[in-house]
Design an enzyme around this catalytic site. Structure first.
Site, short mmCIF file in Angstrom:
data_model
loop_
_atom_site.label_atom_id
_atom_site.label_comp_id
_atom_site.label_asym_id
_atom_site.label_seq_id
_atom_site.Cartn_x
_atom_site.Cartn_y
_atom_site.Cartn_z
N ASP A 117 7.20 -4.45 -10.21
CA ASP A 117 7.66 -4.90 -8.90
C ASP A 117 8.10 -6.37 -9.01
O ASP A 117 9.22 -6.64 -9.43
CB ASP A 117 6.51 -4.68 -7.91
N LYS B 48 -5.66 0.43 -11.55
CA LYS B 48 -5.94 1.85 -11.59
C LYS B 48 -4.65 2.67 -11.58
O LYS B 48 -4.60 3.82 -11.96
CB LYS B 48 -6.77 2.27 -10.36
N GLY B 49 -3.58 2.05 -11.05
CA GLY B 49 -2.36 2.79 -10.72
C GLY B 49 -1.74 3.58 -11.87
O GLY B 49 -1.15 4.64 -11.66
N LYS C 159 11.21 -1.56 -9.67
CA LYS C 159 11.81 -2.01 -8.40
C LYS C 159 12.46 -3.36 -8.65
O LYS C 159 11.86 -4.41 -8.37
CB LYS C 159 10.68 -2.22 -7.39
N ASP D 278 2.28 1.48 -13.76
CA ASP D 278 2.80 2.42 -12.78
C ASP D 278 4.14 1.95 -12.21
O ASP D 278 5.09 2.70 -12.12
CB ASP D 278 1.78 2.65 -11.64
N ARG E 14 -3.52 8.46 -4.26
CA ARG E 14 -3.36 8.40 -5.71
C ARG E 14 -3.26 9.79 -6.33
O ARG E 14 -2.69 9.97 -7.40
CB ARG E 14 -4.55 7.67 -6.35
N PHE F 52 8.03 0.95 -0.34
CA PHE F 52 6.64 1.06 -0.77
C PHE F 52 6.33 2.52 -1.04
O PHE F 52 6.41 3.36 -0.14
CB PHE F 52 5.69 0.48 0.27
P1 IMP Z 1 3.83 -6.90 -9.70
O1 IMP Z 1 2.97 -7.95 -10.34
O2 IMP Z 1 4.35 -7.35 -8.36
O3 IMP Z 1 4.93 -6.36 -10.58
O4 IMP Z 1 2.79 -5.81 -9.28
C1 IMP Z 1 2.77 -4.55 -9.71
C2 IMP Z 1 1.59 -3.89 -9.03
O5 IMP Z 1 1.72 -3.95 -7.60
C3 IMP Z 1 1.60 -2.43 -9.37
O6 IMP Z 1 0.83 -2.19 -10.51
C4 IMP Z 1 1.03 -1.79 -8.13
O7 IMP Z 1 -0.36 -1.77 -8.20
C5 IMP Z 1 1.43 -2.70 -7.00
N1 IMP Z 1 2.64 -2.19 -6.31
C6 IMP Z 1 3.86 -2.73 -6.32
N2 IMP Z 1 4.73 -1.99 -5.60
C7 IMP Z 1 4.02 -0.93 -5.13
C8 IMP Z 1 4.36 0.23 -4.33
O8 IMP Z 1 5.51 0.44 -3.89
N3 IMP Z 1 3.35 1.09 -4.07
C9 IMP Z 1 2.08 0.91 -4.53
N4 IMP Z 1 1.73 -0.13 -5.29
C10 IMP Z 1 2.68 -1.06 -5.58
MG MG Z 2 -1.32 -1.50 -10.17
#
Ligand code: IMP
Ligand code: MG
Length: 182
Positions: A108, A48-49, A136, A105, A170, A157
């Protein structure tokens, strides 16, 4: 009706203002429109982000385009990603022959996007690029490069502008950090 809001944001420290986000999105939209001139990209929002970012971004891209949505979740609900990704809501349209722009969004660990890129390749997309509002890099576990990045941030975060903490925040128009209560 009470004039004061029940939604108390006083515990949020602003990291990126609404104005800075909007200005950066105009630049990202212009760059995408330039790079995709003559093509009709399909922008895929990772729910959803990325919903809020997606809705502003498409209005900043002066091109014929289409949109679709996908929702994923990592196995094991916790904040630690395991790398296993499950599709909760799949795309409506086939990817065959399409120029895909994945809209996220935040990048990470990279596990979500690396899974999606591999899966979209296998489904016959002509090209796949990534646009992420936030990056990040410190937490990266999977080799993923975003083609368009709004802001690179330190390992905190963040919430707001589509990003949540347990489904909260959100709807904030800016990106912020939840202040620690101690
Ligand atoms: P990744 O697979 O670890 O790159 O995950 C990315 C997803 O983790 C994003 O789409 C977010 O939903 C969630 N996420 C990662 N870091 C944050 C943060 O700092 N705040 C909120 N959601 C996060
Ligand atoms: Mg997400």
């Amino acid at each position: 009706m009470s004039a004061s809001s029940e939604f108390n944001n006083s515990q949020i420290e602003v990291m990126i203002s609404a104005e800075a986000i909007q200005a950066r999105i105009k630049e990202l939209g212009a760059a995408i429109a330039r790079d995709y001139t003559g093509r009709k990209p399909e922008l895929i929002c990772v729910l959803k982000g990325a919903l809020v970012f997606m809705s502003d971004l498409i209005r900043a891209i002066d091109l014929e385009l289409s949109i679709d949505f996908i929702a994923v979740s990592s196995y094991g609900k916790g904040t630690r990603s395991t790398g296993e990704v499950r599709i909760i809501k799949d795309l409506d349209e086939p990817l065959e022959g399409r120029d895909i722009i994945l809209v996220e969004d935040i990048l990470d660990t990279g596990l979500t996007l690396s899974y999606l890129v591999n899966s979209f390749r296998a489904r016959g997309a002509t090209s796949i690029s990534i646009v992420t509002l936030l990056n990040k890099p410190e937490r990266r576990k999977a080799e993923v490069q975003a083609d368009y990045i709004g802001f690179t941030i330190e390992d905190k975060f963040v919430v707001g502008y589509g990003l949540d903490a347990a489904e909260r925040y959100r709807n904030l128009p800016y990106i912020g950090v939840v202040k620690s209560t101690d």
